[in-house]
Design a protein around this motif. Structure first.
Motif, short mmCIF file in Angstrom:
data_model
loop_
_atom_site.label_atom_id
_atom_site.label_comp_id
_atom_site.label_asym_id
_atom_site.label_seq_id
_atom_site.Cartn_x
_atom_site.Cartn_y
_atom_site.Cartn_z
N ILE A 218 0.77 -1.20 -0.26
CA ILE A 218 -0.16 0.11 0.06
C ILE A 218 0.91 1.23 0.05
O ILE A 218 0.52 2.28 -0.31
CB ILE A 218 -0.81 -0.02 1.20
CG1 ILE A 218 -1.66 -1.34 1.09
CG2 ILE A 218 -1.75 1.36 1.32
CD1 ILE A 218 -2.57 -1.33 2.42
N GLY A 219 1.92 1.39 0.41
CA GLY A 219 3.04 2.30 0.69
C GLY A 219 3.24 3.44 -0.83
O GLY A 219 4.18 3.89 -1.10
N GLY A 220 2.05 3.82 -1.13
CA GLY A 220 2.22 4.93 -2.14
C GLY A 220 1.89 4.17 -3.81
O GLY A 220 1.94 4.73 -4.63
N SER A 221 2.23 2.85 -3.85
CA SER A 221 2.52 2.47 -5.18
C SER A 221 1.13 2.23 -5.67
O SER A 221 0.14 1.85 -4.94
CB SER A 221 2.98 0.82 -4.92
OG SER A 221 3.15 0.24 -6.10
N THR A 222 1.04 2.20 -7.13
CA THR A 222 -0.38 2.23 -7.76
C THR A 222 -0.48 0.50 -7.88
O THR A 222 -1.47 0.10 -8.54
CB THR A 222 -0.10 2.74 -9.20
OG1 THR A 222 1.07 2.26 -9.95
CG2 THR A 222 0.08 4.17 -9.17
N ILE B 110 6.31 5.98 -10.04
CA ILE B 110 5.51 7.05 -9.79
C ILE B 110 4.32 6.87 -8.85
O ILE B 110 3.26 6.07 -9.09
CB ILE B 110 4.99 7.45 -11.19
CG1 ILE B 110 6.20 7.90 -12.12
CG2 ILE B 110 4.27 8.75 -11.22
CD1 ILE B 110 5.63 7.76 -13.65
N LEU B 111 4.15 7.61 -7.92
CA LEU B 111 3.11 7.52 -6.89
C LEU B 111 1.88 8.15 -7.31
O LEU B 111 1.97 8.82 -8.34
CB LEU B 111 3.98 8.29 -5.55
CG LEU B 111 4.92 7.79 -4.99
CD1 LEU B 111 5.55 8.41 -3.95
CD2 LEU B 111 4.88 6.17 -4.63
N ASN B 112 0.89 7.80 -6.56
CA ASN B 112 -0.61 8.30 -6.95
C ASN B 112 -0.82 9.44 -7.25
O ASN B 112 -1.53 9.98 -7.94
CB ASN B 112 -1.46 7.60 -5.68
CG ASN B 112 -1.50 6.09 -5.84
OD1 ASN B 112 -1.20 5.64 -6.84
ND2 ASN B 112 -2.10 5.64 -4.63
N ASN B 113 0.06 10.48 -6.46
CA ASN B 113 -0.20 12.01 -6.79
C ASN B 113 0.44 12.41 -7.97
O ASN B 113 0.15 13.69 -8.20
CB ASN B 113 0.48 12.76 -5.45
CG ASN B 113 1.74 12.66 -5.14
OD1 ASN B 113 2.71 11.96 -6.15
ND2 ASN B 113 2.40 12.87 -4.09
N LEU B 114 1.17 11.54 -8.92
CA LEU B 114 1.96 11.79 -9.94
C LEU B 114 2.72 12.97 -10.05
O LEU B 114 3.31 13.45 -11.07
CB LEU B 114 0.88 12.17 -11.15
CG LEU B 114 -0.21 11.30 -11.35
CD1 LEU B 114 -1.35 11.65 -12.37
CD2 LEU B 114 0.39 9.86 -11.88
N LEU B 115 3.22 13.47 -8.69
CA LEU B 115 4.05 14.55 -8.64
C LEU B 115 5.47 13.91 -7.92
O LEU B 115 6.56 14.36 -8.08
CB LEU B 115 3.77 15.48 -7.49
CG LEU B 115 2.41 16.19 -8.20
CD1 LEU B 115 1.65 17.11 -6.65
CD2 LEU B 115 2.44 16.99 -9.23
N LEU B 116 5.48 13.01 -7.28
CA LEU B 116 6.63 12.32 -6.45
C LEU B 116 7.00 10.77 -6.92
O LEU B 116 5.91 10.23 -7.44
CB LEU B 116 6.32 12.33 -4.86
CG LEU B 116 6.23 13.85 -4.44
CD1 LEU B 116 6.05 13.79 -3.08
CD2 LEU B 116 7.78 14.78 -4.73
N CYS B 117 8.15 10.34 -6.78
CA CYS B 117 8.42 9.02 -7.15
C CYS B 117 9.11 8.28 -5.73
O CYS B 117 9.54 8.98 -4.90
CB CYS B 117 9.51 8.83 -8.22
SG CYS B 117 8.82 9.38 -9.80
N GLU C 233 10.44 11.20 -3.11
CA GLU C 233 11.36 12.28 -3.68
C GLU C 233 11.00 12.81 -5.20
O GLU C 233 10.20 11.96 -5.81
CB GLU C 233 12.68 11.81 -3.86
CG GLU C 233 13.13 10.68 -4.41
CD GLU C 233 14.47 10.02 -4.22
OE1 GLU C 233 15.57 11.01 -4.15
OE2 GLU C 233 14.64 8.98 -4.28
N SER C 234 11.29 14.00 -5.81
CA SER C 234 10.97 14.07 -6.93
C SER C 234 11.45 13.05 -8.09
O SER C 234 12.65 12.21 -7.62
CB SER C 234 11.63 15.47 -7.38
OG SER C 234 13.11 15.22 -7.64
N CYS C 235 10.64 12.90 -9.10
CA CYS C 235 10.94 11.84 -9.97
C CYS C 235 12.31 11.99 -10.46
O CYS C 235 13.30 10.91 -10.89
CB CYS C 235 10.11 11.54 -11.03
SG CYS C 235 8.39 11.23 -10.17
N ALA C 236 13.10 13.23 -10.91
CA ALA C 236 14.14 13.51 -11.46
C ALA C 236 15.33 12.96 -10.61
O ALA C 236 16.27 12.29 -10.95
CB ALA C 236 14.45 15.06 -11.88
#
Length: 173
Positions: free
Chosen positions: A18-22, A94-101, A158-161
């Motif tokens: 469940i830890g943020g993963s899709t 890529i986490l559910n919020n699509l902003l962080l990885c 963290e950021s995806c980059a």
């Protein structure tokens, strides 16, 4: 009809948390024998994965419909290389919020890793909770696979980059 999920495209399959993963929460069935050898052919294995919708570890029953079944064996002519699989599985999620990885790196460099390239069939059932697109349901034959015992090292969001730049080359094979 060919779909973008057919064997021309390598995809990573796994049981997520469940830890943020899709990837939806799932468990193996039976839980203590994830890759069971088939009695008629000890070189062929099967795995059943069930989606956990309503857990009840204390008294049961639980609601866990089948997510997918795998039937596979070792192969001397793999579809992909071990390096391909280690690079696929070690990409930041890529986490559910699509902003962080999140980086979850898997290392297969220990003496007991026993990496094996596999080939086999995958049956994907339509997910009950809508975690995956229903269009991927079906039977896929002659798929490439990789099995090994590895160690996972997880990191904070963290950021995806940043996650992509910090991927440890030792995990990539």
């Amino acid at each position: 009809m060919r779909r973008p999920y057919d064997s021309d495209y390598p995809l990573t399959a796994g049981v997520g948390t469940i830890g943020g993963s899709t990837i939806y929460p799932a468990t193996f069935d039976p839980e203590d024998n994830a890759y069971a050898p088939i009695a008629s052919n000890p070189n062929q294995f099967t795995a059943r994965v069930q989606q956990v919708i309503i857990p009840n570890p204390l008294s049961g029953p639980e609601v866990k419909p089948e997510a997918f079944d795998l039937t596979f064996s070792s192969t001397s002519a793999p579809l992909y290389t071990q390096k391909t699989f280690t690079r696929l599985i070690n990409q930041p999620i890529i986490l559910n919020n699509l902003l962080l990885c999140q980086r979850n790196l898997y290392y297969f460099n220990e003496s007991f890793a026993e990496p094996q390239l596999r080939t086999g069939d995958v049956t994907v059932y339509a997910p009950s909770a809508g975690a995956l697109p229903r269009q991927i349901a079906g039977k896929y034959t002659g798929q490439g696979g990789f099995s090994a015992s590895g160690q996972m090292v997880g990191y904070f969001q963290e950021s995806c980059a940043s996650a992509a730049a910090k991927t440890d080359p030792a995990a990539l094979g």
